[in-house]
Design an enzyme around this catalytic site. Structure first.
Site, PDB file in Angstrom:
ATOM      1  N   HIS A  11       0.854  -1.196   0.000  1.00 51.62           N
ATOM      2  CA  HIS A  11       0.000   0.000   0.000  1.00 51.62           C
ATOM      3  C   HIS A  11       0.885   1.238   0.000  1.00 51.62           C
ATOM      4  CE1 HIS A  11      -0.207  -0.020   4.672  1.00 51.62           C
ATOM      5  NE2 HIS A  11       0.934  -0.423   4.218  1.00 51.62           N
ATOM      6  N   HIS A 124      12.605  -5.384   0.364  1.00 50.88           N
ATOM      7  CA  HIS A 124      11.693  -4.409   0.976  1.00 50.88           C
ATOM      8  C   HIS A 124      12.286  -3.756   2.229  1.00 50.88           C
ATOM      9  CE1 HIS A 124       7.768  -2.634   1.699  1.00 50.88           C
ATOM     10  NE2 HIS A 124       7.830  -3.033   2.953  1.00 50.88           N
ATOM     11  N   ASP A 147       7.687  -3.563  10.296  1.00 49.47           N
ATOM     12  CA  ASP A 147       6.447  -3.263   9.586  1.00 49.47           C
ATOM     13  C   ASP A 147       5.549  -4.489   9.643  1.00 49.47           C
ATOM     14  OD1 ASP A 147       7.596  -4.997   7.779  1.00 49.47           O
ATOM     15  OD2 ASP A 147       7.643  -3.592   6.098  1.00 49.47           O
ATOM     16  N   ARG A 423      -9.126  11.834  19.165  1.00 48.51           N
ATOM     17  CA  ARG A 423      -7.875  12.054  18.440  1.00 48.51           C
ATOM     18  C   ARG A 423      -7.344  13.449  18.735  1.00 48.51           C
ATOM     19  NH1 ARG A 423      -8.480   9.969  13.135  1.00 48.51           N
ATOM     20  NH2 ARG A 423      -6.501  11.002  12.769  1.00 48.51           N
ATOM     21  N   ASN A 503      -1.811  22.705  14.433  1.00 51.50           N
ATOM     22  CA  ASN A 503      -1.543  22.295  13.058  1.00 51.50           C
ATOM     23  C   ASN A 503      -2.034  20.878  12.854  1.00 51.50           C
ATOM     24  OD1 ASN A 503      -0.347  21.654  10.550  1.00 51.50           O
ATOM     25  ND2 ASN A 503       1.560  21.048  11.558  1.00 51.50           N
TER      26      ASN A 503
HETATM   27 FE   LIG Z   1       6.924  -2.062   4.701  1.00 54.14          FE
END
Ligand SMILES: [Fe+2]
Length: 544
Positions: A11, A124, A147, A423, A503
């Site tokens: 993605h 990767h 990841d 949030r 911000n």
């Molecule tokens: Fe990755």
């Protein structure tokens, strides 16, 4: 060398261009396609390339595809193994591998004139590692990548010396901190592989009640890796569906996973540091967008300094792959000059857009002063200046700004953006004023990748940016790098005595960040924003 980096497979498809070791452009496809994250990380979408971003990178440098010496693709299908051998439940993963193997042909057909033979596959996690170590400050450094998954691993720990990487550990799938965090994201009713930062924000509302369970589920191993065992999430907190309100149990689960992640990160970097004794650590991979965990590493790890790639998710592998191939080809690569690597428009082009939209606009003597006055009067400002940012954070180029002194502005901004009310929004502050207000986290902090404690005396003065746990995710602004933003902050302080402005990213619910002036007008037209600052021009919302 002229090297185009491409990330496509999972993605956040993105392209980046490195010319003679200089990062000249980087852009995520979502900013052009207007589909958040480009595409979902499913095998059926893996063939989609960041075509528009790649073409723009070349155009911006006046290059044709045939001018490229190499295209660096941030995945190496020769390293992959069938999903069932990796212990992954992903019956269509073979499609992904087929697309990856055919990528040279796909890329050549989307960039006519390119020789498919110039496409290089970069592993990767090597691409992630380079995005941190080669794009960051020039020095020898340890690097940690975490990841969801790459070819057959979810982690890399290593050391960069003189621009070359020595890998010291890599955790093979199915063990993956990223995938485990995605699982809990989904269980808590958020979009997996997208909304992990919401879990981090929710964690501040909970206590780590389930730490024992999480410590049994995630353990580090003596080889520098870790094990992640399946967790029966439903036994800890009820699955949250749709718009169900979140409960204390949900927050406690988020806090428990977050706490264990922090502990495991400290154990992993402790192992790495024992092997290298390095002073610096660089981070990349989606887990490195967890700014709460990054701050723990800054405060409690043995390293003097921690640097995080601002596009730490997969988009950053486009840049890391390009830097890897350029370095391997003998180029000396310079650090990325900043995160503002995307598109920009000059004043004439911006004025043309305003004219063709037939909007009343002005060109004030100083847009920074004008914006500061609007903010001081409690207006909300859409701020569009210079090149767009690479990575998920708005850093004063495509930002939504507000007065930090009014607590209700958090709700106002979350309403503009259609976000959950738990949030937080973040403060930007001039770098020289930051130490008096924000403690514990690293300063300067130009990329909003760490959280800081807000000094007790300041919490009541800037309540809109103080999270429930007394922290804030600060962006420091250096006038040498961001003169216009620094001037706006100074003007706001002169009017309010507050050196801080709220911000948050300039976008509305579910949309990618604004990139073009037309995107900015659409956002301004559809959201209760009082002023749009488009380069030197301002457009005011007519009063009701
Ligand atoms: Fe990755």
């Amino acid at each position: 060398m002229k090297v185009l980096g491409i990330n496509a497979l999972f993605h956040d498809p993105a392209a980046a261009l490195v010319v003679d070791g200089v990062t000249v452009a980087a852009l995520e496809e979502e900013r052009l396609s207007r589909r958040k994250h480009g595409h979902r990380p499913v095998p059926f979408a893996a063939w989609e390339l960041p075509e528009q971003a790649a073409r723009w990178c070349l155009e911006s440098a006046g290059l044709e595809p045939a001018d490229l010496d190499a295209v660096a693709y941030s995945y190496d299908p020769s390293l992959a193994a069938p999903a069932d051998q990796l212990g992954l439940d992903d019956p269509w993963d073979h499609l992904r591998q087929t697309y990856a193997a055919r990528a040279p042909g796909f890329i050549a057909s989307s960039l006519p004139g390119l020789d498919p033979g110039c496409v290089r596959f970069v592993p990767h996690h090597v691409a992630h590692a380079a995005s941190a170590a080669l794009a960051g400050p020039p020095r020898d450094t340890d690097v940690l990548v975490l990841d969801g998954r790459g070819e057959c691993a979810s982690h890399l720990a290593g050391h960069y010396a003189d621009g070359s990487l020595k890998t010291l550990a890599a955790q093979r799938l199915p063990h993956s901190l990223g995938l485990l965090y995605e699982d809990v994201t989904e269980h808590l009713g958020f979009l997996r592989s997208s909304d992990e930062y919401k879990v981090m924000a929710l964690a501040s509302y909970g206590t780590a009640q389930f730490s024992d369970v999480m410590r049994r589920a995630i353990t580090t191993s003596p080889d520098g890796g870790f094990r992640t065992e399946p967790v029966e999430w439903g036994a800890l907190a009820k699955r949250r569906v749709g718009d169900d309100p979140w409960t204390q149990e949900h927050a406690d689960l988020a806090a428990s996973v977050q706490r264990r992640l922090e502990e495991v990160l400290l154990e992993l970097v402790g192992w790495l540091h024992d092997r290298t004794g390095a002073r610096h650590l660089a981070l990349a991979g989606g887990v490195a967008l967890n700014c709460v965990a990054n701050s723990i590493l800054h405060a409690e790890s043995p390293y003097d300094e921690v640097w995080v790639q601002p596009a730490a998710g997969d988009a950053g592998t486009a840049l890391g792959a390009a830097l890897t191939v350029a370095t391997d080809g003998g180029d000396h690569c310079l650090p990325m000059p900043g995160a503002d690597l995307g598109r920009s428009w000059d004043d004439d082009e911006l004025e043309d857009v305003l004219r063709s939209a037939r909007l009343p606009y002005e060109r004030p003597a100083d847009v920074a002063q004008e914006v500061a006055a609007c903010l001081a009067a409690d207006g909300i400002v859409a701020w569009f200046q210079g090149r767009s940012e690479f990575g998920p954070r708005a850093l004063g180029h495509r930002s939504l700004l507000a007065h930090p002194g009014r607590a209700e502005n958090l709700e106002r901004l979350n309403d503009v953006k259609g976000r959950e009310q738990f949030r937080p929004v973040a403060p930007m502050v001039r770098v020289e004023r930051a130490p008096a207000i924000f403690g514990r986290g690293p300063l300067p902090s130009p990329y909003m990748l760490f959280v800081h404690d807000v000094d007790r005396e300041w919490r009541d003065r800037i309540p809109a940016v103080v999270h429930v746990d007394g922290t804030a995710r600060v962006q420091t602004v250096d006038p040498r790098q961001e003169p216009l933003v620094a001037r706006m902050l100074a003007a706001f302080e002169a009017l309010t005595d507050l050196p801080v402005v709220v911000n948050t990213s300039l976008n509305t619910a579910g949309r990618p960040m604004v990139d073009s002036p037309r995107d900015a007008l659409e956002c301004f037209g559809s959201a209760p924003v009082d002023l749009l600052a488009l380069g030197p021009f301002v457009v005011r919302r007519p009063s009701a």
